[in-house]
Structure formats: C-alpha cells, structure tokens
Motif scaffolding. Structure first.
Motif, PDB file in Angstrom:
ATOM      1  N   ARG A 223       0.836  -1.188   0.000  1.00  0.00           N
ATOM      2  CA  ARG A 223       0.000   0.000   0.000  1.00  0.00           C
ATOM      3  C   ARG A 223       0.882   1.254   0.000  1.00  0.00           C
ATOM      4  O   ARG A 223       1.907   1.304   0.679  1.00  0.00           O
ATOM      5  CB  ARG A 223      -0.916   0.007   1.218  1.00  0.00           C
ATOM      6  CG  ARG A 223      -1.949   1.119   1.143  1.00  0.00           C
ATOM      7  CD  ARG A 223      -3.121   0.898   2.041  1.00  0.00           C
ATOM      8  NE  ARG A 223      -4.133   1.910   1.796  1.00  0.00           N
ATOM      9  CZ  ARG A 223      -5.244   2.044   2.496  1.00  0.00           C
ATOM     10  NH1 ARG A 223      -5.491   1.203   3.483  1.00  0.00           N
ATOM     11  NH2 ARG A 223      -6.111   2.996   2.217  1.00  0.00           N
ATOM     12  N   LEU A 224       0.461   2.234  -0.796  1.00  0.00           N
ATOM     13  CA  LEU A 224       1.249   3.448  -0.976  1.00  0.00           C
ATOM     14  C   LEU A 224       0.494   4.651  -0.425  1.00  0.00           C
ATOM     15  O   LEU A 224      -0.689   4.844  -0.723  1.00  0.00           O
ATOM     16  CB  LEU A 224       1.539   3.649  -2.468  1.00  0.00           C
ATOM     17  CG  LEU A 224       2.342   4.887  -2.869  1.00  0.00           C
ATOM     18  CD1 LEU A 224       3.769   4.809  -2.327  1.00  0.00           C
ATOM     19  CD2 LEU A 224       2.372   5.028  -4.400  1.00  0.00           C
ATOM     20  N   MET A 236       6.543   1.793   8.127  1.00  0.00           N
ATOM     21  CA  MET A 236       6.500   2.428   6.814  1.00  0.00           C
ATOM     22  C   MET A 236       7.890   2.631   6.226  1.00  0.00           C
ATOM     23  O   MET A 236       8.785   3.170   6.877  1.00  0.00           O
ATOM     24  CB  MET A 236       5.787   3.783   6.902  1.00  0.00           C
ATOM     25  CG  MET A 236       5.737   4.569   5.588  1.00  0.00           C
ATOM     26  SD  MET A 236       4.877   6.156   5.754  1.00  0.00           S
ATOM     27  CE  MET A 236       3.168   5.583   5.802  1.00  0.00           C
ATOM     28  N   GLY A 237       8.077   2.194   4.965  1.00  0.00           N
ATOM     29  CA  GLY A 237       9.253   2.576   4.214  1.00  0.00           C
ATOM     30  C   GLY A 237       9.009   3.944   3.607  1.00  0.00           C
ATOM     31  O   GLY A 237       7.923   4.194   3.066  1.00  0.00           O
ATOM     32  N   VAL A 238       9.984   4.839   3.689  1.00  0.00           N
ATOM     33  CA  VAL A 238       9.761   6.228   3.307  1.00  0.00           C
ATOM     34  C   VAL A 238      10.615   6.596   2.095  1.00  0.00           C
ATOM     35  O   VAL A 238      11.817   6.314   2.044  1.00  0.00           O
ATOM     36  CB  VAL A 238      10.080   7.179   4.476  1.00  0.00           C
ATOM     37  CG1 VAL A 238       9.931   8.640   4.047  1.00  0.00           C
ATOM     38  CG2 VAL A 238       9.178   6.871   5.667  1.00  0.00           C
ATOM     39  N   ILE A 239       9.977   7.233   1.117  1.00  0.00           N
ATOM     40  CA  ILE A 239      10.676   7.815  -0.023  1.00  0.00           C
ATOM     41  C   ILE A 239      10.683   9.324   0.183  1.00  0.00           C
ATOM     42  O   ILE A 239       9.626   9.950   0.262  1.00  0.00           O
ATOM     43  CB  ILE A 239       9.971   7.461  -1.345  1.00  0.00           C
ATOM     44  CG1 ILE A 239      10.014   5.949  -1.571  1.00  0.00           C
ATOM     45  CG2 ILE A 239      10.627   8.190  -2.517  1.00  0.00           C
ATOM     46  CD1 ILE A 239       9.247   5.478  -2.797  1.00  0.00           C
ATOM     47  N   CYS A 282       9.662  -3.295   5.703  1.00  0.00           N
ATOM     48  CA  CYS A 282       8.520  -2.380   5.798  1.00  0.00           C
ATOM     49  C   CYS A 282       7.272  -3.046   5.205  1.00  0.00           C
ATOM     50  O   CYS A 282       7.376  -3.897   4.318  1.00  0.00           O
ATOM     51  CB  CYS A 282       8.800  -1.056   5.087  1.00  0.00           C
ATOM     52  SG  CYS A 282       9.170  -1.222   3.319  1.00  0.00           S
ATOM     53  N   SER A 283       6.123  -2.662   5.721  1.00  0.00           N
ATOM     54  CA  SER A 283       4.868  -3.265   5.266  1.00  0.00           C
ATOM     55  C   SER A 283       4.062  -2.335   4.368  1.00  0.00           C
ATOM     56  O   SER A 283       3.080  -2.753   3.750  1.00  0.00           O
ATOM     57  CB  SER A 283       4.011  -3.665   6.468  1.00  0.00           C
ATOM     58  OG  SER A 283       3.703  -2.525   7.259  1.00  0.00           O
ATOM     59  N   LEU A 308      -3.873   4.425  -5.869  1.00  0.00           N
ATOM     60  CA  LEU A 308      -5.240   3.920  -5.923  1.00  0.00           C
ATOM     61  C   LEU A 308      -5.233   2.411  -5.659  1.00  0.00           C
ATOM     62  O   LEU A 308      -4.486   1.674  -6.301  1.00  0.00           O
ATOM     63  CB  LEU A 308      -5.865   4.198  -7.285  1.00  0.00           C
ATOM     64  CG  LEU A 308      -6.112   5.688  -7.595  1.00  0.00           C
ATOM     65  CD1 LEU A 308      -6.586   5.840  -9.037  1.00  0.00           C
ATOM     66  CD2 LEU A 308      -7.125   6.282  -6.637  1.00  0.00           C
ATOM     67  N   GLN A 309      -6.042   1.966  -4.740  1.00  0.00           N
ATOM     68  CA  GLN A 309      -6.001   0.579  -4.329  1.00  0.00           C
ATOM     69  C   GLN A 309      -6.776  -0.328  -5.264  1.00  0.00           C
ATOM     70  O   GLN A 309      -7.829   0.042  -5.782  1.00  0.00           O
ATOM     71  CB  GLN A 309      -6.561   0.421  -2.900  1.00  0.00           C
ATOM     72  CG  GLN A 309      -5.719   1.140  -1.859  1.00  0.00           C
ATOM     73  CD  GLN A 309      -4.281   0.656  -1.867  1.00  0.00           C
ATOM     74  OE1 GLN A 309      -4.012  -0.513  -1.632  1.00  0.00           O
ATOM     75  NE2 GLN A 309      -3.343   1.571  -2.123  1.00  0.00           N
TER      76      GLN A 309
END
Length: 311
Positions: A223-224, A236-239, A282-283, A308-309
């Motif tokens: 999920r983004l 959370m992995g962070v960009i 990260c999830s 968008l999921q």
C-alpha cells in the motif's frame, strides 16, 4: 541477457523482447505484425482497449505513419528524438496493425532518444513497446526490473538504467490548441517556451484512447501513501524528497534528491518504489510531498495512480 543481434533476430521472428529507452524499458514487438502485437497484450495482461505507443528510428519515418498538421510537424521536428509521444490520425499508408491502436482512427507515435533502441529500430522498423511490466504494475527502469516482473521468461537487452526514468509526455495533436494528455519530461512549462498554444487537460474520460491513462497504474504491491510527514510510522518505508528528518524507528528510507532536484527525483522514483516494495523491513510505503510544477506534475501523476487501491 540478450545480445544486440539476438534481439534483432527474435523481433524479426515476431517474438517479444525487453528493450531499453531513455524513459523506461519497453516490452517490444513489431508494429506491423498481428502475432507480435497479440503477444504483447497477452504477456502484459493488458486490456485490449488500451492502445500501444509505436516507436520509430527517425522523425522522417514517424511522420509517414500519421497525419500531422503544419504546427504538429514543427513541434516534433524540434523535439524528436526524445521523450515525447504524439497522438495523430493514422495515415492511410501506415503499416501499423490495427490491433496495436485498438482499431481507433488515431495512433500514438514517438521517436526515442536512446542509442540502443535507435539501432534496433533502424534494423527492424516500427516497434510497439509499452512498459515491460504486467499491466498496472510498477514501470521498469532497469533490466533487472523486467526480469523480476516476468520471472526471467522475457529476454532483455540490458543497456543499464534509464536516463529519464519516467514515461514520455503524450500530446494530442488532433485539436487546437494541442493538449497534453499525459505529463512527462516535456512539461507544459518547457513546451510553452517554444509553443505557447499548448494546454494541459486532466484525463477523466472512461474511454481509454491514450496509452497509460487508466486510473490505476504504476502500482507497487504494498500500500502506498502520499504526502506523508514526520514522524513516520515504524512499519512504513519512506521515499523522501529534499531535506528529511528520519526518526530512529524508521526501518527503510530511500532519498530521491536531497537537493530537491525534480529531474533527479523523476529518474529515481520507480527504482525507489521497486526497492521498498521488495524490502522485508517495511509493510507499506510513504512518499513525502513533491512539488507539483514542472516534471513534478508527472511524478505526482504516476504516484496518484499508483496509490489507488486494487479492488
């Protein structure tokens, strides 16, 4: 990995290969072959209602495949080769098979600015080359991304990482003023300096006549979340973009551009998404705010569609 001569041989036999461009890697097949076009749609699992972009080695070759007005010819003559796709009416003499453009009267054409792709096009002729991924998934900017997407089953001509890393701008030349229907490297700001009679139009149509215009696209498996701010959730992995303070609990962080350079961010965005999508640390993935001007508009367009999921 493929050699150049092997790639040419496979394409001439109506086979499909992964090819590099300056934007993203493409899943390539001959544009004059129904067999090759059908394979592209099947391998990508792409809806048959979503047209493909056709690539040519030179603007002279491309101009013969479509009907261009005087201003349209002037525009492409100043920009091609490069990351610009145009939608025009298909020429009566075009060799592009109708399945490549979903039986529409229009066709999407570009002349890429990549030495390897150029040489392939010179040998083979027109090539359809949508992004080398499963439909709706993250775009590939390295040969490894292509290998991962298709489990190594699609041969790839490896030419390193793509220099731009974001799909081409698409302009509809069939109306005046010309309309940008997909943002990309050639931004409204850049184009307006030379061609003031161009506008940008959000594509809210249910009918897909523009490649890459489906609402949900470019998506990672995780999920983004967009426009996230510190403190970030530990899972959370962070960009990041620009100067970002990362709290100690953050497990994954990928920097797009510490100097807040939008072109650098565009070049790295898909690689960053690939990296965190694969990470076991990260999830979910969060992206810090990215300005919406210039090529930032294109980055945000891809991120919005990616967020968008799936149903």
């Amino acid at each position: 990995m493929l050699t150049f001569s092997e790639a040419i041989s496979l394409l001439q036999k109506n086979q499909i290969v992964g090819l590099p461009t300056e934007t993203v890697y493409g899943l390539a097949g001959r544009a004059d072959s129904v067999e090759a076009i059908e394979k592209i749609y099947a391998i990508k699992q792409r809806p048959m209602t979503n047209p493909l972009i056709i690539h040519y080695a030179t603007k002279e070759m491309a101009l013969q495949e479509g009907i261009f007005c005087h201003l349209g010819k002037e525009l492409v003559s100043k920009i091609w080769p490069g990351p610009l796709t145009v939608i025009v009416q298909k020429s009566l003499h075009s060799k592009i098979v109708s399945k490549a453009h979903c039986n529409l009267s229009s066709v999407a054409i570009r002349v890429p600015n990549h030495p390897v792709m150029h040489d392939v096009l010179q040998k083979v002729g027109g090539i359809a080359a949508p992004s080398a991924n499963l439909s709706g998934n993250l775009s590939p900017t390295t040969a490894e991304h292509v290998n991962r997407a298709f489990l190594g089953k699609i041969p790839v001509l490896d030419a390193g990482a793509c220099s731009i890393g974001l799909e081409s701008t698409i302009i509809d030349l069939r109306q005046h003023p010309f309309v940008i229907v997909r943002p990309g490297y050639w931004t409204l700001e850049k184009l307006s300096e030379r061609f003031p009679n161009i506008i940008f139009e959000e594509n809210n149509s249910v009918d897909i006549i523009t490649p890459g215009s489906s609402f949900q696209h470019y998506a990672p498996k995780k999920r983004l979340f967009l426009n996230v701010l510190a403190p970030f959730p530990s899972e959370m992995g962070v960009i990041g973009f620009g100067k970002i303070h990362i709290n100690e609990n953050s497990k994954c962080f990928v920097q797009l551009s510490e100097e807040a350079n939008l072109e650098e961010a565009a070049r790295r965005i898909f690689s960053a998404l690939h990296e965190l999508d694969l990470s076991s640390q990260c999830s979910c993935i969060g992206v810090t705010p990215i300005p919406g001007f210039g090529i930032g508009k294109a980055i945000n367009d891809r991120l919005m569609r990616a967020a968008l999921q799936k149903n």
